[in-house]
Design an enzyme around this catalytic site. Sequence first.
Site, PDB file in Angstrom:
ATOM      1  N   ASP A 197      16.113  30.476 102.885  1.00 34.62           N
ATOM      2  CA  ASP A 197      16.998  29.372 103.237  1.00 34.62           C
ATOM      3  C   ASP A 197      17.304  28.598 101.969  1.00 34.62           C
ATOM      4  OD1 ASP A 197      17.124  29.906 105.990  1.00 34.62           O
ATOM      5  OD2 ASP A 197      15.316  28.743 106.394  1.00 34.62           O
ATOM      6  N   ASP A 226      22.559  31.569 109.230  1.00 35.73           N
ATOM      7  CA  ASP A 226      22.286  30.502 110.196  1.00 35.73           C
ATOM      8  C   ASP A 226      23.568  29.750 110.549  1.00 35.73           C
ATOM      9  OD1 ASP A 226      19.536  31.069 110.014  1.00 35.73           O
ATOM     10  OD2 ASP A 226      19.205  29.516 108.504  1.00 35.73           O
TER      11      ASP A 226
END
Length: 179
Positions: free
Chosen positions: A129, A151
């Site tokens: 991330d 995401d």
Amino acid sequence: MKNDKVKRSFPYLLSLLIVVADQVTKSWIVANIPEGTIGYSFFGDFLWIVHVRNTAVAFSMGDSLPLFIKYIFFIGLPIALMVLLSWAVYTHKLDKEISTLQRWCLAGILGGGMGNLIDRIFRQLRVVDWISVKFYGLFGLERFPTWNVGDGCVVVSVILLLITLIVDEVKNSKKTEVK
């Protein structure tokens, strides 16, 4: 017949584009920003480009689960869902239930999910991330949980899918009222 197969396969290009964008950006982050650090900051501290690893799912849920459970829920179940989404995008059996736009939304979800699934399989259950946004204390969060391209595509695709489902429901209820 052949033209129909090509037409039905077209949303997979969106899935592929998302997977490529997701994996290219994650590879760049891994190569250029040490894990656990902020590489770049924009607009004061509003947007950070960071390198963190998520060993769970959304918002780090499931981080403390036993490893074999993680394999089942973070790899096995997502593979089954990706197969189901692929079928839903391609099949004729859902032609009356889902629109072309909804198929594209499903392809967006598929692409984002596949991007993170690739991380879980090839990066030891650790999803890269890298986008961190200041949340100004909203819902008790100073920063929104860090996320990635996959995401973001899943979230946007789900929102669009829900909007199309709501619009379809409103249209159908108005048709029922008229009759």
